[in-house]
Motif scaffolding. Structure first.
Motif, PDB file in Angstrom:
ATOM      1  N   PRO A 269      -2.568 -57.788 -33.678  1.00 24.17           N
ATOM      2  CA  PRO A 269      -2.781 -58.237 -32.293  1.00 24.17           C
ATOM      3  C   PRO A 269      -3.188 -57.102 -31.373  1.00 24.17           C
ATOM      4  CG  PRO A 269      -0.439 -58.078 -32.766  1.00 24.17           C
ATOM      5  CD  PRO A 269      -1.151 -57.869 -34.075  1.00 24.17           C
ATOM      6  N   ALA A 273      -1.372 -58.388 -25.877  1.00 26.26           N
ATOM      7  CA  ALA A 273      -0.630 -59.589 -26.286  1.00 26.26           C
ATOM      8  C   ALA A 273       0.689 -59.684 -25.524  1.00 26.26           C
ATOM      9  CB  ALA A 273      -0.375 -59.570 -27.788  1.00 26.26           C
ATOM     10  N   SER A 274       1.039 -60.888 -25.152  1.00 26.84           N
ATOM     11  CA  SER A 274       2.290 -61.113 -24.428  1.00 26.84           C
ATOM     12  C   SER A 274       3.472 -61.118 -25.394  1.00 26.84           C
ATOM     13  CB  SER A 274       2.233 -62.441 -23.677  1.00 26.84           C
ATOM     14  OG  SER A 274       2.170 -63.527 -24.593  1.00 26.84           O
ATOM     15  N   ALA A 277       3.419 -64.271 -27.420  1.00 28.86           N
ATOM     16  CA  ALA A 277       2.413 -64.240 -28.480  1.00 28.86           C
ATOM     17  C   ALA A 277       2.875 -63.405 -29.659  1.00 28.86           C
ATOM     18  CB  ALA A 277       1.101 -63.695 -27.937  1.00 28.86           C
ATOM     19  N   GLY A 282       6.110 -69.965 -25.978  1.00 29.94           N
ATOM     20  CA  GLY A 282       5.138 -70.851 -25.367  1.00 29.94           C
ATOM     21  C   GLY A 282       5.732 -72.222 -25.140  1.00 29.94           C
ATOM     22  N   ARG A 286       5.763 -71.985 -30.483  1.00 27.66           N
ATOM     23  CA  ARG A 286       4.966 -71.732 -31.673  1.00 27.66           C
ATOM     24  C   ARG A 286       5.373 -70.400 -32.313  1.00 27.66           C
ATOM     25  NH1 ARG A 286       2.332 -76.134 -33.179  1.00 27.66           N
ATOM     26  NH2 ARG A 286       0.579 -74.943 -33.999  1.00 27.66           N
ATOM     27  N   GLY A 288       5.084 -66.654 -33.517  1.00 37.18           N
ATOM     28  CA  GLY A 288       4.331 -65.519 -32.991  1.00 37.18           C
ATOM     29  C   GLY A 288       3.749 -64.666 -34.110  1.00 37.18           C
ATOM     30  N   GLU A 289       3.169 -63.543 -33.719  1.00 41.00           N
ATOM     31  CA  GLU A 289       2.510 -62.676 -34.689  1.00 41.00           C
ATOM     32  C   GLU A 289       3.489 -62.124 -35.716  1.00 41.00           C
ATOM     33  OE1 GLU A 289      -0.610 -62.043 -35.143  1.00 41.00           O
ATOM     34  OE2 GLU A 289      -1.416 -63.116 -33.418  1.00 41.00           O
ATOM     35  N   THR A 310       7.855 -56.160 -24.554  1.00 38.88           N
ATOM     36  CA  THR A 310       7.315 -56.733 -25.782  1.00 38.88           C
ATOM     37  C   THR A 310       7.751 -55.914 -26.989  1.00 38.88           C
ATOM     38  OG1 THR A 310       5.397 -57.607 -24.601  1.00 38.88           O
ATOM     39  CG2 THR A 310       5.189 -57.350 -26.979  1.00 38.88           C
TER      40      THR A 310
END
Length: 501
Positions: A269, A273-274, A277, A282, A286, A288-289, A310
């Protein structure tokens, strides 16, 4: 007045949670109601179902149609409820036999013409249906994905009319074939990396034990080049790991053609990226990475440029191998056993230590830049390597490095030694192993204890040093950790005390 029932699923992480779609058609003013804590996508299903039935030449009866999604206190999200709602409505209208429809779970999104669109989560849904002793009805494009669940009846149809004709005996939907395995993407060869022997050695050790690794060096020194070649050194996933990784990708909707993922994933990423994410979250929680990199590699280039919050969110998943997304309505847990590979410049301008190119704030700019990486996060990184930029003359005259093939062979042999040592129920790699159970020769144990005291290593740092030493010994085929293995592992250990001083 009777009720038609069709099984469906909602998802909590990669777990398929059963949801029963109940349809009742009764007297009253014409209405189409959906209850049971449905989100907007599920509520909109009534219009898609109405249009799909109209495309087949059917219409809803002028009565009160009530759809209940049980259990009612569980949040239902996603368009995959379209197909089970349509099947339950058709069963309640006595277009389809209720007993036969009740032997299947279903998921799929309806188009206005009645065709079925792919949805996320077919693989875990198929596994969940198999556990309940049910078959699965899904879009034709995902029949091969559902077939990976094993001994399960799968009806994969291109449209709603095909499913109706199958249940009415007018046509037969053939069982789908397995989707196969995802092709391995071509990884760049390690032979293209000239020089950088210390960094190449650290990369091999990291691959052997799935250890976290940080490259520090000026721009263009080869940090990202080395990281990009790590996937070519890693062995294939085991069948159980491949299924787990594929389930995560299925829930995320990125399982390519329903094919099983057999190679360790590689995620890189951007530093913009947040936190959601990266770690998951979200509106629909979902993965995340870090979960998409499960049993693979998460590469974070320009590490200090990521937001501080993060990076700090990575600390717990790096220890536990999982991440939990907490919401007021639910707590969703995803697997996140990833290998962190990171790269960073020594300072913001990138040329700290180069008198001809460094900025006027040196060395303070380097200290401030490195302070962006917290001590607790750095303590979770097993190997730190300073990558020095080679001169153009040295680069052009250097011979090609060792190719990825022989290195990958050594890594595979080291991984096999770890598997045999841990057994079927043990940890997969040294990065997860209980270091207190490692065999050390007396001289190695003495050196490890003295160095930990002198360098001020934390308990975590001491354990991680032993794990790295075990991987070095595995690469050499040694039964016990030797003194030289400990010394090499200590050379790669990040020095938090020096960083602060």
């Amino acid at each position: 007045m009777t009720i038609a029932r069709v099984q469906c699923f909602t998802f909590s992480g990669i777990e398929a949670v059963p949801v029963e779609v109940q349809v009742q058609i009764s007297r009253g003013l014409p209405a189409f109601l959906v209850v049971g804590l449905a989100d907007k996508a599920v509520a909109e299903a009534r219009e898609r179902v109405r249009a799909a039935l109209s495309a087949m030449g059917l219409s809803l009866p002028p009565k009160r149609v009530l759809i209940n999604l049980a259990p009612a206190d569980l949040l239902k999200e996603g368009s995959h409820f379209d197909l089970p709602i349509a099947l339950a409505v058709l069963a309640a209208m006595e277009v389809l036999p209720r007993e036969e429809v009740g032997e299947y779970a279903a998921l799929g999104e309806l188009s206005l013409d009645g065709s079925l669109n792919p949805v996320a989560g077919v693989l875990p849904a198929a596994i969940g249906a198999s556990a309940l002793g049910l078959g699965l009805v899904c879009p034709a494009a995902q029949g091969g994905e559902a077939a990976w669940a094993g001994d399960i009846r799968v009806l994969a149809a291109p449209d709603l009319l095909g499913i109706v004709n199958h249940f009415k005996g007018l046509q037969v939907l053939s069982p789908p074939e397995l989707a196969g395995r995802a092709p391995a993407s071509a990884a760049p060869d390690l032979a293209e990396v000239r020089g950088l022997e210390t960094a190449r050695r650290a990369l091999e050790i990291a691959a052997a034990g799935a250890h976290n690794l940080l490259f520090v060096g000026p721009p263009g020194s080869g940090k990202s080049m080395l990281a990009a070649r790590l996937p070519g050194l890693l062995p294939d996933l085991s069948p159980l790991e491949a299924l787990e990784v594929s389930m995560i990708h299925s829930v995320a909707g990125i399982l390519d053609g329903g094919r099983l993922v057999m190679r360790p994933p590689f995620r890189d990423p951007h530093h913009s990226a947040s936190q959601a994410a990266l770690t998951g979250g979200g509106h629909r929680a979902r993965p995340g990475e870090i979960s998409l990199a499960h049993r693979g590699v998460l590469f974070l280039d320009e590490l200090p440029e990521f937001p501080r919050a993060t990076l700090e969110a990575l600390r717990q998943p790096m220890e536990t191998g999982r991440t939990t997304v907490s919401r007021a309505s639910a707590h969703v847990t995803y697997p996140a056993r990833f290998q962190l590979i990171a790269a960073m410049n020594p300072c913001r301008c990138g040329y700290l230590g180069n008198a001809a190119r460094e900025c006027g704030r040196a060395p303070r700019c380097g200290e401030e830049y490195r302070m962006r990486i917290s001590g607790p996060l750095l303590d979770r990184i097993d190997l730190v390597v300073e990558v020095e930029a080679a001169s153009p003359a040295a680069l052009s005259r250097a011979p090609p490095g060792e190719a990825s093939g022989p290195v990958a062979t050594r890594v595979a042999a080291a991984r096999e030694r770890q598997r045999v040592r841990a057994g079927t129920a043990g940890p997969v790699t040294n990065a997860e192993a209980d270091a207190t159970q490692f065999a050390l020769v007396p001289e190695a144990r003495t050196l490890a204890e003295q160095a930990a005291e002198r360098l001020g290593l934390s308990n975590r740092g001491f354990i991680r040093t032993l794990r790295v030493a075990r991987s070095i010994a595995d690469l050499a085929g040694a039964e016990a950790i030797r003194r030289t293995d400990i010394a090499e592992a200590l050379a790669y250990r990040p020095r938090i005390s020096e960083r602060r001083g």
